[in-house]
Design a protein around this motif. Structure first.
Motif, short mmCIF file in Angstrom:
data_model
loop_
_atom_site.label_atom_id
_atom_site.label_comp_id
_atom_site.label_asym_id
_atom_site.label_seq_id
_atom_site.Cartn_x
_atom_site.Cartn_y
_atom_site.Cartn_z
N PHE A 208 0.84 -1.22 0.00
CA PHE A 208 0.00 0.00 0.00
C PHE A 208 0.86 1.26 0.00
N ALA A 210 2.62 4.58 -0.89
CA ALA A 210 2.16 5.73 -1.70
C ALA A 210 2.99 6.94 -1.29
N ASP A 215 -2.63 8.91 1.18
CA ASP A 215 -2.92 7.91 0.13
C ASP A 215 -2.68 6.50 0.65
N THR A 216 -1.59 6.34 1.41
CA THR A 216 -1.31 5.01 1.99
C THR A 216 -2.47 4.61 2.90
N ARG A 218 -5.58 5.52 2.79
CA ARG A 218 -6.76 5.17 1.99
C ARG A 218 -6.59 3.78 1.37
N ARG A 219 -5.39 3.51 0.87
CA ARG A 219 -5.17 2.21 0.20
C ARG A 219 -5.29 1.07 1.20
N ASP A 224 -6.52 -1.97 -1.01
CA ASP A 224 -6.29 -1.80 -2.45
C ASP A 224 -5.07 -2.62 -2.85
N LYS A 226 -2.74 -4.83 -5.07
CA LYS A 226 -2.45 -5.11 -6.49
C LYS A 226 -1.12 -5.87 -6.54
#
Ligand SMILES: Clc1cnc2c(Nc3ccc(N4CCOCC4)cc3)nc(-c3cccnc3)cn12
Length: 273
Positions: A208, A210, A215-216, A218-219, A224, A226
């Protein structure tokens, strides 16, 4: 044993080279004069501990780590203090810091990653069995022993969870603050962090990551997750990571199930070193 009752003083040790700098002071190679036993001496400055109000954390770290005995947990043999400093007498890890090894290799092979993750899972099963949560599993807190085995160090963030009954019978009114301060999370936080660690071992960066903290954050809350196309990672590894990085903490793969997962069974070196 006698060693537990020992009142240590600095003069009991020959101090060697600095091994590195921690947040509150330095870590030195040292030799206990009577036994010639090589140790790591972590020197913490009382002034800095007071400033950062972490005295209770250090006391908890000493209390917890001194009672843990496991091949993948760095031993804390004892401590002492003088006017200005607190000294922690720790097991010396001859092959240094894991994160430097990860930086050097960029990422680990699936066999090396699985071997490390399996030994971490066994160490955490042991901790959780003693109602201890580490809460700060990351490469910076891992050292490498003489046979290349992983050693969990730095129990600064560990907590002893009261094996409390879910509902406090009777009134809370008479409980002191430290009892009411709920350990808001349970041992499954370490399963999440182990999933992050597994991802970082295989890809060289955490899932995660970022630029901005926001942002981290939120991820993480969106999970999130990937998997980049490179380096090529087996679907078994991705399957295990996906079963650990689950938002609902009660749905995360339990550690004993992790040890039975195909990816671990097929890749971890059974010696667990
Ligand atoms: Cl606690 C504790 C027990 N053992 C260690 C250790 N051991 C250790 C061994 C060997 C090498 N070297 C191996 C050859 O290449 C150069 C480094 C470094 C550290 N380091 C730290 C530490 C702490 C902070 C920053 N940096 C290192 C804390 N430790």
């Amino acid at each position: 044993p006698a060693v537990e009752k020992q009142r240590w003083v600095l003069n009991d040790f020959d101090i060697g080279k600095p091994l590195g700098r921690g947040k509150f002071g330095h870590v030195y190679l040292a030799r206990e004069k009577r036994s010639n036993h090589i140790v790591a001496l972590k020197v913490l400055f009382k002034s800095q501990l007071k400033q950062s109000q972490v005295e209770h954390q250090i006391r908890r770290e000493v209390e917890i780590q001194s009672h843990l005995r496991h091949p993948n947990i760095l031993r804390l043999y004892g401590y002492f203090y003088d006017q200005k400093r607190v000294y922690l007498i720790l097991e010396y890890a001859p092959k240094g810091e894991l994160y430097k090894e990860l930086q050097k290799c960029k990422y680990f092979s699936e066999k090396r990653a699985a071997t490390y993750i399996a030994s971490m899972a066994r160490a955490l099963i042991y901790c959780h069995g003693k109602h201890v949560i580490h809460r700060d599993i990351k490469p910076e807190n891992l050292l490498i022993g003489a046979q290349g085995e992983l050693k969990i160090a730095d129990f600064g963030w560990a907590v002893h969870t009261f094996n409390r009954r879910k509902t406090m019978c009777g009134t809370l009114d008479y409980l002191p603050p430290e009892m009411v301060e709920s350990v808001e999370h349970d041992a499954s936080v370490d399963i999440w962090s182990l999933g992050i660690l597994c991802y970082e071992f295989l890809y060289g960066f955490p899932p995660f990551e970022a630029k901005e903290h926001s942002d981290t954050y939120r991820r993480i809350v969106l999970v999130d997750l990937k998997f980049p196309p490179k380096p090529i990672v087996s679907s078994a590894a991705k399957d295990l990571i996906s079963k650990m990085l689950v938002k609902d903490s009660s749905e995360r793969l339990p550690l004993h199930k992790l040890l039975e997962h195909t990816w671990i069974v097929q890749n971890a070196d059974p010696s667990g070193l």
